[in-house]
Scaffold this motif. Structure first.
Motif, short mmCIF file in Angstrom:
data_model
loop_
_atom_site.label_atom_id
_atom_site.label_comp_id
_atom_site.label_asym_id
_atom_site.label_seq_id
_atom_site.Cartn_x
_atom_site.Cartn_y
_atom_site.Cartn_z
N GLU A 1 0.82 -1.21 0.00
CA GLU A 1 0.00 0.00 0.00
C GLU A 1 0.86 1.26 0.00
O GLU A 1 0.49 2.27 -0.63
CB GLU A 1 -0.92 0.00 1.22
N LEU A 2 1.99 1.20 0.68
CA LEU A 2 2.89 2.35 0.74
C LEU A 2 3.75 2.49 -0.51
O LEU A 2 4.41 3.51 -0.71
CB LEU A 2 3.80 2.25 1.97
N GLY A 3 3.77 1.47 -1.33
CA GLY A 3 4.60 1.51 -2.53
C GLY A 3 6.03 1.11 -2.29
O GLY A 3 6.90 1.36 -3.14
N GLY A 4 6.30 0.50 -1.13
CA GLY A 4 7.64 0.03 -0.83
C GLY A 4 8.61 1.18 -0.57
O GLY A 4 8.22 2.30 -0.22
N PHE A 5 9.89 0.90 -0.74
CA PHE A 5 10.92 1.92 -0.61
C PHE A 5 10.94 2.80 -1.86
O PHE A 5 10.69 2.33 -2.97
CB PHE A 5 12.30 1.28 -0.41
N ASP A 6 11.23 4.07 -1.67
CA ASP A 6 11.31 5.00 -2.80
C ASP A 6 12.63 4.78 -3.53
O ASP A 6 13.71 5.13 -3.02
CB ASP A 6 11.20 6.44 -2.28
N ALA A 7 12.57 4.24 -4.74
CA ALA A 7 13.77 3.95 -5.51
C ALA A 7 14.30 5.17 -6.26
O ALA A 7 15.28 5.05 -7.01
CB ALA A 7 13.49 2.81 -6.49
N GLN A 8 13.69 6.34 -6.08
CA GLN A 8 14.12 7.55 -6.78
C GLN A 8 15.21 8.31 -6.04
O GLN A 8 15.71 9.32 -6.56
CB GLN A 8 12.92 8.46 -7.01
N PHE A 9 15.57 7.87 -4.83
CA PHE A 9 16.64 8.56 -4.12
C PHE A 9 17.92 8.50 -4.94
O PHE A 9 18.28 7.42 -5.44
CB PHE A 9 16.86 7.92 -2.74
N PRO A 10 18.63 9.62 -5.10
CA PRO A 10 19.79 9.63 -5.99
C PRO A 10 20.98 8.85 -5.44
O PRO A 10 21.85 8.43 -6.21
CB PRO A 10 20.13 11.12 -6.11
N TYR A 11 21.05 8.67 -4.12
CA TYR A 11 22.11 7.89 -3.50
C TYR A 11 21.50 6.97 -2.45
O TYR A 11 20.41 7.27 -1.93
CB TYR A 11 23.16 8.81 -2.85
N PRO A 12 22.14 5.87 -2.11
CA PRO A 12 21.60 4.96 -1.09
C PRO A 12 21.72 5.56 0.31
O PRO A 12 22.60 5.21 1.10
CB PRO A 12 22.46 3.70 -1.25
N HIS A 13 20.82 6.45 0.62
CA HIS A 13 20.86 7.18 1.88
C HIS A 13 19.46 7.72 2.17
O HIS A 13 18.84 8.35 1.31
CB HIS A 13 21.86 8.33 1.76
N LEU A 14 18.93 7.40 3.35
CA LEU A 14 17.67 7.95 3.87
C LEU A 14 16.42 7.29 3.30
O LEU A 14 15.32 7.75 3.59
CB LEU A 14 17.59 9.47 3.66
N GLU A 15 16.55 6.21 2.52
CA GLU A 15 15.33 5.56 2.02
C GLU A 15 14.48 5.02 3.16
O GLU A 15 13.25 5.01 3.06
CB GLU A 15 15.67 4.41 1.07
N ASP A 16 15.14 4.55 4.24
CA ASP A 16 14.35 4.03 5.36
C ASP A 16 13.71 5.16 6.16
O ASP A 16 12.60 5.00 6.70
CB ASP A 16 15.20 3.13 6.26
#
Length: 276
Positions: A155-170
């Motif tokens: 429902e939330l759409g999972g993790f946002d894969a648009q972050f430009p670097y692997p940082h703060l997705e959580d």
């Protein structure tokens, strides 16, 4: 109910020695859960080494090639293949305790859809060029030790894969969980050991702050020292200055933090304009 209740998802990329330690801790004869569960390793390495490792030593785990678009997309890929009602996330450089899944299973009695485990680390630090992530009291929802219902995750759409670097997705996921009015429980008995590791080189760390700008623009939050991690940089400078380690190591760490600060300050206008 068909299939397992729990799916463990591990994103990995060229860290097979660490991955092996993680999988050893997740073996069915090690975990005390007492019911079947699945482990999905989603691999962004682009080669077959992790697959060979799993087929030879951990045949109970499932290997899948990842999308090679960063850890957020890699976690989403693993979640899309999961069959369990609950998605438990950890990282390839973490070591779950034997009771990790059992503790999460027991916590389900509260009826929540989100659970956060306790993340410990090995101290003392080897020196000023090492870092040790730890979450002893909860409130962070770090992706190395969380469990969500598959329904809510979708429902939330999972993790946002648009972050430009692997940082703060959580952090982004946590904010969306809060916006959805979904409280979570901290489960102290669901322990993950996150061993200390060499600190990220200053330039890579500085570039990753582009993700902080992206997140602030996304949630319409003002930029500040706190959400750009600059406060933590200052704390780290103090720790480095007072901590153990050769003098040259301490001096290099301080110089790196200062260079990081200058880099971020010069890039902020460009980043803000890019994501406005």
């Amino acid at each position: 109910m068909s299939g397992p209740r729990f799916s463990v998802i591990i994103p990995t990329c060229r860290r097979n020695d660490l991955l092996a330690k993680c999988l050893q801790a997740l073996a069915p004869d090690v975990q005390t859960l007492g019911e079947p569960y699945e482990v999905i390793v989603t691999d962004d390495s682009g080669d077959e080494k992790a697959r060979q490792l799993i087929e030879e030593k951990f045949p109970w785990a499932k290997w899948t090639p990842g999308p090679c678009r960063g850890p957020a997309a890699n976690r989403n890929h693993g979640a899309a293949l999961a069959t369990g009602q609950w998605l438990a996330f950890t990282d390839d450089d973490c070591i779950p305790s034997a009771d990790w899944l059992a503790a999460f299973a027991q916590a389900l009695a509260s009826g929540r859809q989100v659970y956060e485990g306790r993340t410990t680390t090995d101290l003392p630090l080897k020196g000023p060029r090492y870092q040790a992530p730890a979450n002893e009291h909860g409130g962070y929802l770090w992706s190395c030790n969380i469990m969500l219902s598959r329904q809510l995750f979708n429902e939330l759409g999972g993790f946002d894969a648009q972050f430009p670097y692997p940082h703060l997705e959580d952090v982004d996921l946590r904010l969306r969980i809060e916006q959805a009015n979904q409280p979570w429980d901290f489960v102290p008995a669901a322990v993950i050991l996150h061993p200390q590791r060499p600190a990220t080189p200053w330039l890579r760390r500085a570039r990753s702050q582009q993700s902080a700008v992206y997140m602030c623009q996304k949630f319409k939050k003002p930029l500040s020292f706190a959400n750009l991690d600059l406060v933590s940089y200052l704390r780290r400078i103090k720790q480095v200055a007072c901590g153990a380690g050769p003098l040259l190591d301490r001096a290099a760490a301080v110089a790196g933090l200062c260079a990081e600060y200058v880099y971020i300050k010069t890039r902020i206008p460009y980043w803000k304009n890019k994501y406005k």
